[in-house]
Design an enzyme around this catalytic site. Structure first.
Site, mmCIF file in Angstrom:
data_model
loop_
_atom_site.group_PDB
_atom_site.id
_atom_site.type_symbol
_atom_site.label_atom_id
_atom_site.label_comp_id
_atom_site.label_asym_id
_atom_site.label_seq_id
_atom_site.Cartn_x
_atom_site.Cartn_y
_atom_site.Cartn_z
ATOM 1 N N THR A 55 69.016 35.959 6.399
ATOM 2 C CA THR A 55 70.141 34.721 6.657
ATOM 3 C C THR A 55 71.349 34.764 5.792
ATOM 4 O O THR A 55 71.676 36.008 5.514
ATOM 5 C CB THR A 55 69.156 33.394 6.162
ATOM 6 O OG1 THR A 55 70.051 32.217 6.525
ATOM 7 C CG2 THR A 55 69.060 33.568 4.620
ATOM 8 N N ASN A 56 72.237 33.706 5.822
ATOM 9 C CA ASN A 56 73.398 33.929 5.009
ATOM 10 C C ASN A 56 73.632 32.823 4.196
ATOM 11 O O ASN A 56 72.667 32.011 3.950
ATOM 12 C CB ASN A 56 74.617 34.020 6.083
ATOM 13 C CG ASN A 56 74.494 32.928 6.994
ATOM 14 O OD1 ASN A 56 74.759 31.666 6.352
ATOM 15 N ND2 ASN A 56 74.515 33.198 8.409
ATOM 16 N N ARG A 57 74.781 32.666 3.198
ATOM 17 C CA ARG A 57 74.842 31.524 2.193
ATOM 18 C C ARG A 57 75.364 29.979 2.832
ATOM 19 O O ARG A 57 75.704 29.517 1.944
ATOM 20 C CB ARG A 57 75.951 32.338 1.217
ATOM 21 C CG ARG A 57 75.553 33.529 0.771
ATOM 22 C CD ARG A 57 76.620 34.129 -0.165
ATOM 23 N NE ARG A 57 77.124 33.358 -1.125
ATOM 24 C CZ ARG A 57 76.828 33.637 -2.525
ATOM 25 N NH1 ARG A 57 75.886 34.731 -2.578
ATOM 26 N NH2 ARG A 57 77.392 32.886 -3.270
ATOM 27 N N ALA A 109 76.953 29.040 10.774
ATOM 28 C CA ALA A 109 77.231 30.476 10.275
ATOM 29 C C ALA A 109 76.174 31.015 11.090
ATOM 30 O O ALA A 109 74.925 31.414 10.462
ATOM 31 C CB ALA A 109 77.108 30.657 8.870
#
Ligand code: CTP
Length: 396
Positions: free
Chosen positions: A203-205, A270
């Site tokens: 995943t991402n932030r 995102a």
């Protein structure tokens, strides 16, 4: 800044109104509080005065600097919020009874009105209360529905004071312009999760905050809003249909399913660019010293949206960049055939991912560049909607 009149009636949830007052005070709204005698048994007027730094009135038969309170206050207020609204006061409002300061003001006030009923489940579900609250709706009151859950008296059911943020959202809606009335706004927010095995994912932030603020701002301006959200720890915005998804594939499906419904599409999610080539059906064991994950590209959702673009669509993308912000953002605007792109420098710690603040540059299809100074994301969201509005001829 608006004049908000909080009217407190005698229910156990009276203390929740303190939180509402506190939020409004921080936002710089002008506040006055009126209370019934019964309400003062739950929370002292002095507590409201302290939390709201505002005048509090209880006695309808006192004058305020020579003025009759109920008529002066009802002319002062831009918005009346009865919070909590008891079954007793709901019944009085239905019949226009004016026997205390709150009911007198409610009768005299002819602006926008919000009621936040909160009471025992059996009182809430009694035929009389159902009749009274539906009569209030017919009379033009906006009713914020109570929540379900454990009640103060140990029972379980509908009647709990709703989440304070829901009440604030409704206040925002009442105080904001209705310039998005009738406009369908589809927003994506948050990260996506690409599963590696049943317990792990990439995943991402992204926190989803910017997209959630956009959905809330559009709703406040009376748009119909659908929010396609990746996994985040934020509460679904009040009055917004929220569709929860996990992966880029699920997000793409949800966005494309709702594309024909939408007028404005804002892709602030995102989205993961890559996902594992294979999904292991079992948890991968740590037997080998090295593990190589083969990743493959996910579909570009914005590109798909652009391919299916209808004449009424206004498509907004975001560019999350750590270098060459403007060049990269302009490239994405063209490559994805967007109407507008919001360039976001995600390398800065004081803005961007997970921060309540942002500072962006909006680039429009006609080459116009509009910088938005560092501000809370909720203000940036309204600024973005202002720009969308001015660049979209249909809304005015
Ligand atoms: N986006 C998308 N689908 C993807 C990846 C991105 O719809 N698979 C959208 C994002 O929601 C955003 C825009 O495309 O509105 C730009 O996303 P960004 O991550 O900044 O750029 P990418 O297109 O992924 O390119 P790069 O990672 O090379 O910067």
């Amino acid at each position: 800044m608006s004049n908000v009149l909080l009217a407190v009636t005698g229910g156990i949830a009276a203390y929740k109104t303190l939180e509402v007052v506190s939020v409004l005070r921080k936002r710089g709204e002008k506040i006055k509080v009126i209370m019934t005698e019964e309400a003062t048994k739950f929370v002292a007027p002095l507590t409201f005065a302290g939390v709201g730094n505002c005048p509090v009135y209880v006695d309808a038969f006192k004058t305020d600097q020579g003025n009759i309170i109920h008529t002066t206050i009802s002319q002062w207020a831009d918005l009346l919020v009865i919070s909590p609204l008891t079954a007793n006061t709901a019944a009085k409002l239905h019949y226009g009874i004016a026997d205390n300061l709150v009911t007198m003001v409610a009768l005299a006030f002819n602006g926008p009105k919000i009621a936040v009923p909160s009471m025992n489940v059996r009182m809430y579900e009694s035929p009389a209360t159902i009749r009274n609250i539906s009569a209030l709706r017919e009379d033009g009151w906006s009713v914020v529905e109570p929540a379900s859950g454990h009640l103060a008296d140990g029972e379980y059911g509908k009647g709990r004071y709703p989440d304070v943020s829901d009440v604030i959202s409704e206040i925002d809606r009442m105080l904001s312009p209705n310039d998005y009335e009738g406009v369908n706004v589809l927003v994506s927010a948050g990260p996506t999760r690409e599963a590696i095995d049943p317990v792990r994912y990439i995943t991402n932030r992204s926190s989803g905050k910017m997209g959630y603020e956009l959905a809330k701002a559009a709703r406040a301006r009376n748009a119909n809003v659908k929010l396609v959200s990746g996994p985040v720890s934020l509460k679904a915005p009040y009055g917004v249909e929220t569709i929860n998804v996990e992966s880029a594939r699920e997000m793409k499906e949800a966005m494309l399913d709702n594309l024909n419904w939408a007028d404005v599409i804002i892709m602030s999610a995102a989205v993961a660019d890559y996902k594992p080539a294979e999904l292991s059906s079992q948890k991968i064991k740590k037997t080998a010293d090295e593990l190589n994950l083969k990743l493959v590209k996910t579909d570009d959702i914005l590109l798909e949206i652009s391919k299916n673009k209808l004449p009424n669509h206004f498509v907004v993308g975001f560019a999350a960049e750590t270098q060459e912000l403007m060049e990269n953002a302009k490239k994405k605007l063209q490559e994805k055939s967007l109407d507008m792109i919001v360039a976001n420098d995600v390398s800065r710690k004081d803005i961007g991912f997970d921060s309540a603040f942002n500072e962006v540059k909006v680039i429009c299809k006609n080459g116009e560049i509009i910088p938005l100074q560092r501000n809370e994301k909720r203000f940036i969201a309204h600024n973005i909607l202002d720009i969308v509005k001015s660049h979209r001829i249909k809304i005015s």
